[in-house]
Design an enzyme around this catalytic site. Structure first.
Site, PDB file in Angstrom:
ATOM      1  CB  SER A 104      -0.968  -0.039   1.188  1.00 54.94           C
ATOM      2  OG  SER A 104      -1.945   0.960   1.096  1.00 54.94           O
TER       3      SER A 104
ATOM      4  CG  HIS B  42      -5.744  -2.644   1.304  1.00 56.94           C
ATOM      5  ND1 HIS B  42      -5.145  -2.258   0.128  1.00 56.94           N
ATOM      6  CD2 HIS B  42      -5.106  -1.949   2.291  1.00 56.94           C
ATOM      7  CE1 HIS B  42      -4.199  -1.370   0.377  1.00 56.94           C
ATOM      8  NE2 HIS B  42      -4.141  -1.163   1.678  1.00 56.94           N
TER       9      HIS B  42
END
Length: 431
Positions: free
Chosen positions: A207, A408
């Site tokens: 990320s 995620h």
């Protein structure tokens, strides 16, 4: 996003008032070096002072606990020059057996390949060592023969020092992830290279760990020569196709003047973390709610976190972040561009020499890149990853997690991440 974090914190505190007490996993309140050592691995703590004065704590696992590469020992083969006939065949066979008996070795004089791992927003080096050794990426790499380094960005749990400023001062928090790209990451890379003597190393980001890498290369293209391969888990640069709820929060953030804020968010006291960990204990009736909250933030998942480790995870995350980092992502969502922080025309002129923020170019990332992404990541969506892949000039692997409902945060904590992500990732690095 900062407003949502504070709202969640308030809700948690209200729930904890009536929360029952449960036994916690023994690893719940350990820091990264302690988490590493309790597993039997060696751990080192290093400090990197950036050019603008922030003191970053970097953690190292110099070797694994399972057999890894070792220096090649000189070996003299059995003499065959004067042998003939049956004796020659026998000696050739013995040489073959002798060679196979020698333990596998590292042709690079026993040196281990070096890798730096970099965390995402609201995270820290903890994220790579929270699971069991056979499931946590940092331990897997160490056992595969890597010299593993774990970075920490300014402002998180481990990097709350400055040569002149205190975290109690607003000026300490006067940064976005642009400063992490300009100072933290390049200075950590330089430190690791100097300490290990390795001219090149591998890099793995999750990320925000990918965002700052891409932006860093726009500032310092020569650093491409320091990196052998880059792994981008849940790659983040363009994010305007993010889950609609985050777009609404971004609009709200800009309306209330988020760009002017200079303070910390997302850091919880030890007491609150302990209480939250109890709330998410496997024995607690609220543990399923904890999993649903994670899914609400990151996307749907059927690759659940091991419930025994859920209290450990929530006790280490969030790890604190500057509000401007969240605001910076809000700006990317609304601007639909990959750019530096927008301070407004006056300060933009001072910072970037123009009235508008600097635009980052992914064309400057020439290092071989492996993209690892998933269909149901609500933050770094397939459409945005496709644009990143199109603009990067040297994508050598574009890997989609081959299952649905992998979100995620599953890249870090799912018990299936080893099979679905880490083993393909390590094959990419080895190739």
């Amino acid at each position: 996003m900062g407003f949502l974090t504070e709202l969640v914190k308030l809700a948690v505190i209200l729930i904890l008032v009536s929360c029952e007490c449960y036994a916690l996993h023994p690893h719940t309140l350990l820091d990264t070096p302690e988490l590493i050592r309790i597993r039997g691995y060696p751990a080192e703590v290093h400090h990197v002072t950036t050019r603008d004065g922030y003191v970053l704590q970097v953690h190292r696992i110099p070797r694994g606990v399972s057999p890894g590469p070792r220096p090649c020992a000189p070996r003299t083969p059995l003499r065959t020059q004067k042998a003939k006939g049956t004796r020659w065949v026998l000696l050739q066979w013995l040489n073959h057996i002798y060679a196979r008996a020698i333990p596998r070795c590292d042709s690079g004089q026993g040196k281990r390949r070096v890798v730096l791992l970099m965390h995402g927003v609201l995270s820290s080096s903890d994220d790579f060592v929270l699971n069991d050794p056979h499931q946590a990426l940092a331990f897997m790499l160490a056992d595969a023969g890597y010299d593993v380094w774990l970075g920490n960005a300014r402002g998180n749990t481990y990097s709350r020092r400055h040569v002149t400023l205190s975290p109690d001062q607003p000026d300490f928090w006067d940064f976005s992830w642009d400063e992490i790209a300009r100072y933290d990451l390049p200075d950590m890379l330089a430190y690791v290279r100097n300490t290990t003597g390795a001219p090149t190393l591998d890099y793995i980001g999750h990320s925000m760990g990918t965002t700052v890498f891409f932006a860093m290369m726009d500032y310092y293209p020569h650093i491409n020569g320091w990196v052998r391969k880059m792994v981008a888990m849940a790659p983040s640069a363009y994010i305007h196709n993010i889950f609609a709820g985050y777009r609404l929060l971004s609009m709200f953030n800009q309306m209330v003047g988020g760009s002017a804020s200079k303070y910390e968010t997302g850091r919880l006291s030890a007491e609150t973390k302990t209480s939250l960990a109890k709330l998410c204990s496997p024995e607690a009736w609220t543990s399923s709610i904890c999993l649903k909250v994670i899914a609400l933030v990151a996307g749907p998942s059927r690759h659940e976190i091991q419930r025994d480790y859920l209290p450990v995870i929530v006790a280490h995350t969030p790890a604190g972040v500057a509000t401007r980092i969240l605001t910076h992502y809000s700006q990317l969502i609304l601007a639909r561009r990959f750019q530096a922080f927008d301070y407004g025309p006056t300060r933009n002129l001072d910072e970037y020499g123009s009235l508008t923020p600097r635009q980052y170019s992914l064309k400057r990332v020439t290092v071989p890149v492996g993209l690892f992404w998933s269909e149901d990541d609500w933050i770094n969506t397939p459409r945005d990853v496709a644009r990143i892949a199109k603009e990067l000039p040297n994508v050598t692997l574009n890997y989609k997690v081959p299952v649905r409902r992998f979100n995620h945060l599953d890249f870090l904590w799912s018990e299936n991440a080893r099979r679905l992500v880490y083993i393909p990732l390590m094959k990419f690095l080895k190739a």
